[in-house]
Design an enzyme around this catalytic site. Sequence first.
Site, PDB file in Angstrom:
ATOM      1  N   ASP A  73     -86.067  -9.063  26.309  1.00 44.02           N
ATOM      2  CA  ASP A  73     -86.052 -10.503  26.230  1.00 44.02           C
ATOM      3  C   ASP A  73     -85.642 -10.896  27.727  1.00 44.02           C
ATOM      4  OD1 ASP A  73     -86.361 -10.414  23.577  1.00 44.02           O
ATOM      5  OD2 ASP A  73     -84.529 -11.615  23.073  1.00 44.02           O
TER       6      ASP A  73
ATOM      7  N   LYS B 245     -88.282 -18.030  24.289  1.00 41.39           N
ATOM      8  CA  LYS B 245     -87.065 -18.166  23.717  1.00 41.39           C
ATOM      9  C   LYS B 245     -85.965 -19.143  24.499  1.00 41.39           C
ATOM     10  CE  LYS B 245     -82.789 -15.060  23.431  1.00 41.39           C
ATOM     11  NZ  LYS B 245     -82.604 -13.576  23.676  1.00 41.39           N
TER      12      LYS B 245
ATOM     13  N   LYS C  12     -88.670 -18.120  19.516  1.00 43.77           N
ATOM     14  CA  LYS C  12     -87.163 -17.455  19.227  1.00 43.77           C
ATOM     15  C   LYS C  12     -86.336 -18.587  19.739  1.00 43.77           C
ATOM     16  CE  LYS C  12     -83.985 -13.803  20.099  1.00 43.77           C
ATOM     17  NZ  LYS C  12     -83.691 -12.489  20.691  1.00 43.77           N
TER      18      LYS C  12
END
Length: 224
Positions: A92, A155, A184
Site C-alpha cells: 500500500d 485506497k 480500499k
Amino acid sequence: MDKQQLAKMIDHTILKPEADKASIEKLCKEALEYNFASVCINPTNVELAAKLLKGSEVKVCTVIGFPLGANTMEVKAFETKDAIAKGADEVDMVINIGRLKDKDYEYVEKDIKAVVDAADKKALTKVIIETCLLTEEEKVKACELAKKAGADFVKTSTGFSTGGATPEDIKLMRETVGPEMGVKASGGVRSIEDAEAVIKNGATRIGASASIAICEGKVSDSTY
C-alpha cells in the site's frame, strides 16, 4: 454477508510506531483465527509476519512511503522490492500529495508506476490518495492516475492524517476507477455499520485495526 465473507474483505491492521513483536504475533494469530484477507503492518515486521502466516491463506500487506508519501520514487521502488523479497504479498503506497496539488500529474503517475513496476506483478499494489487532504477534483485525478499507472487498488487513507474513509469518497472513487480496480476503505471503519456503508458504495477491501469488533458486530474506539 456473513462473518466469514466480511473477514475475507478485511486487512487486519497495526501500523502504530510502538507495535512490538508481541503485537505482531497477536495480530497474526487473530488473522489466522478469523481468516482475514491480510495483515497490514510496517515493513520491519514483514519477515516475522510472513513466517507466522506461512502456509495459510492470509496475505502479508505492508506500506510504502508511509505515511506522508514524501519519499522519492526511487526510495519507494526500493522499499517495494525489499518488502517483496522479505515476504510481502501486497503493498500500500502513499502518493506524493504535494505534487498532486501542484498539478504535476506526470510526476504523480511516475511515482505510482515506480512502485507498480517494482512490484512486477509479484504483489498487489494499492495506492493511498489521502482523501481528507484532497478536493473532489483531486480525488478523481488521483484515482485516474493510479488506474493509468496500472495499480490494482485505490485506497482512501493512511489513518495518520485528519480523516478516514467516508461512504461518499468510496462512491466517488468507485465511479472514477470503474469495476476493474479494487477500492480500499481505511481509517475510521470501526463497526459493522461502517463496514456495510463503505461496501454498499463500492469498497472491496477494508483496512482496520477494529477488524474483530467489526466481525463480531461491536463498535471499537480505534482510530484506524
